[in-house]
Scaffold this active site. Structure first.
Site, PDB file in Angstrom:
ATOM      1  N   ASP A 131      -6.351  11.171   2.601  1.00  0.00           N
ATOM      2  CA  ASP A 131      -6.696  11.333   1.194  1.00  0.00           C
ATOM      3  C   ASP A 131      -8.197  11.601   1.066  1.00  0.00           C
ATOM      4  O   ASP A 131      -8.979  11.273   1.966  1.00  0.00           O
ATOM      5  CB  ASP A 131      -6.344  10.052   0.425  1.00  0.00           C
ATOM      6  CG  ASP A 131      -7.147   8.856   0.922  1.00  0.00           C
ATOM      7  OD1 ASP A 131      -8.070   8.419   0.222  1.00  0.00           O
ATOM      8  OD2 ASP A 131      -6.863   8.367   2.043  1.00  0.00           O
ATOM      9  N   ASN A 139     -13.513   5.834   5.540  1.00  0.00           N
ATOM     10  CA  ASN A 139     -13.613   4.862   6.626  1.00  0.00           C
ATOM     11  C   ASN A 139     -12.594   5.090   7.739  1.00  0.00           C
ATOM     12  O   ASN A 139     -12.884   4.853   8.917  1.00  0.00           O
ATOM     13  CB  ASN A 139     -13.465   3.442   6.083  1.00  0.00           C
ATOM     14  CG  ASN A 139     -14.673   3.007   5.282  1.00  0.00           C
ATOM     15  OD1 ASN A 139     -15.776   3.515   5.464  1.00  0.00           O
ATOM     16  ND2 ASN A 139     -14.474   2.079   4.369  1.00  0.00           N
ATOM     17  N   HIS A 191      -4.449   5.898  -1.084  1.00  0.00           N
ATOM     18  CA  HIS A 191      -4.976   5.860   0.280  1.00  0.00           C
ATOM     19  C   HIS A 191      -3.904   6.136   1.324  1.00  0.00           C
ATOM     20  O   HIS A 191      -4.232   6.240   2.511  1.00  0.00           O
ATOM     21  CB  HIS A 191      -5.591   4.480   0.522  1.00  0.00           C
ATOM     22  CG  HIS A 191      -6.927   4.502   1.198  1.00  0.00           C
ATOM     23  ND1 HIS A 191      -7.743   5.621   1.292  1.00  0.00           N
ATOM     24  CD2 HIS A 191      -7.619   3.507   1.832  1.00  0.00           C
ATOM     25  CE1 HIS A 191      -8.851   5.312   1.933  1.00  0.00           C
ATOM     26  NE2 HIS A 191      -8.796   4.044   2.283  1.00  0.00           N
ATOM     27  N   TYR A 196       0.799  -1.228   0.000  1.00  0.00           N
ATOM     28  CA  TYR A 196       0.000   0.000   0.000  1.00  0.00           C
ATOM     29  C   TYR A 196       0.830   1.276   0.000  1.00  0.00           C
ATOM     30  O   TYR A 196       0.274   2.370  -0.068  1.00  0.00           O
ATOM     31  CB  TYR A 196      -0.919   0.015   1.225  1.00  0.00           C
ATOM     32  CG  TYR A 196      -1.854  -1.158   1.282  1.00  0.00           C
ATOM     33  CD1 TYR A 196      -2.945  -1.239   0.430  1.00  0.00           C
ATOM     34  CD2 TYR A 196      -1.649  -2.200   2.183  1.00  0.00           C
ATOM     35  CE1 TYR A 196      -3.815  -2.324   0.475  1.00  0.00           C
ATOM     36  CE2 TYR A 196      -2.504  -3.289   2.232  1.00  0.00           C
ATOM     37  CZ  TYR A 196      -3.587  -3.345   1.372  1.00  0.00           C
ATOM     38  OH  TYR A 196      -4.433  -4.421   1.415  1.00  0.00           O
ATOM     39  N   ASN A 207      -9.384   1.206   8.161  1.00  0.00           N
ATOM     40  CA  ASN A 207     -10.700   1.330   8.782  1.00  0.00           C
ATOM     41  C   ASN A 207     -10.682   1.108  10.296  1.00  0.00           C
ATOM     42  O   ASN A 207     -11.720   1.175  10.936  1.00  0.00           O
ATOM     43  CB  ASN A 207     -11.714   0.399   8.117  1.00  0.00           C
ATOM     44  CG  ASN A 207     -11.332  -1.066   8.238  1.00  0.00           C
ATOM     45  OD1 ASN A 207     -10.312  -1.403   8.815  1.00  0.00           O
ATOM     46  ND2 ASN A 207     -12.159  -1.932   7.680  1.00  0.00           N
TER      47      ASN A 207
END
Length: 196
Positions: free
Chosen positions: A101, A122, A29, A24, A76
Site C-alpha cells: 500500500d 516501514n 495496510h 488487520y 515492519n
C-alpha cells in the site's frame, strides 16, 4: 536478484506485504496480502504454510514460475520473511517484486517501478534492509490521502470506508493485471500502461 523482466524458466517472487490476524485483514495496510490472494485465485494455486514466517503458493504464468508469498511477520519485520523464503526455498535466480500500500498515492492509483527507496513505508524499509539492495521491483497501490492532520500510521490500520470499497476492488484487479504484465511484458510496457 533483479526487478526487471526475466528470461523464460526463471523464478519470480511476489511478496505481498501486510499484517497477520483478523484485526488487520481489511485494513489499508493489507493490500499486499489481498493482491497475493487475488493472484492465487487467478492462477488456481493453493496457499500453504511455509517453514518459517510466510505463506506461499507456486504457479505458472506463461513460461515463468511465480511464487506468491505473504509474510506473516508484523509489517515492519517483513524483510525477515523475505530473507527466510530465499534461504529456505532457494528459488533459482529469482526476480523479486514487492506489492504494498502507499498512503501518499491517491486511492486507486498504481505505481510500478524497477527499484527505489522505501518512500517512508516501514515494511518496504525492512525488505531493503534485509536484502541489502534496492534492486527489486515494487508495485504500490494508493490508499491516500489521509484526512488533514491524521496520524498516517493509524490511518493505514483502519478499514476502507464503505464508499471506497468498489474502487479498492477495481484497483486490486488492475494491480493483478499490472503484476502479470510486469512478469510477461516487462517494465517499460507495464509502466506506460499502469502508472499515472
Amino acid at each position: 536478484m533483479d526487478g526487471g523482466q526475466g528470461e523464460p524458466g526463471q523464478d519470480w517472487l511476489v511478496f505481498g506485504l501486510g499484517n497477520p490476524g483478523s484485526r488487520y485483514a481489511a485494513t489499508r495496510h493489507n493490500l499486499g496480502w489481498r493482491l497475493v490472494d487475488r493472484m492465487v485465485g487467478r492462477c488456481r494455486a493453493r496457499l500453504q504454510a511455509g517453514r518459517a514466517d510466510y505463506f506461499f503458493a507456486r504457479a505458472g504464468l506463461g513460461p515463468h514460475r511465480v511464487h506468491l508469498i505473504k509474510p506473516t511477520t508484523q509489517m515492519n519485520l517483513s524483510g525477515r520473511a523475505v530473507r527466510q523464503y530465499l534461504g529456505i526455498e532457494r528459488p533459482a535466480a529469482p526476480r523479486i517484486l514487492v506489492a504494498l500500500d502507499d498512503v501518499y498515492l491517491p486511492l486507486s492509483r498504481l505505481r510500478v517501478r524497477p527499484r527505489g527507496t522505501s518512500g517512508g513505508h516501514n515494511g518496504l524499509a525492512s525488505v531493503l534492509e534485509h536484502l541489502g539492495s534496492d534492486d527489486f521491483a515494487r508495485l504500490r497501490m494508493g490508499v491516500g490521502p489521509g484526512p488533514d492532520g491524521a496520524d498516517l500510521a493509524e490511518f493505514v490500520l483502519e478499514e476502507f470506508e464503505p464508499h471506497e470499497r468498489e474502487a479498492v476492488e477495481q484497483m486490486l484487479d488492475r494491480a493483478a493485471d499490472a503484476l502479470e504484465s510486469w512478469i510477461q511484458e516487462g517494465p517499460e510496457a507495464t509502466m506506460r500502461r499502469f502508472n499515472g
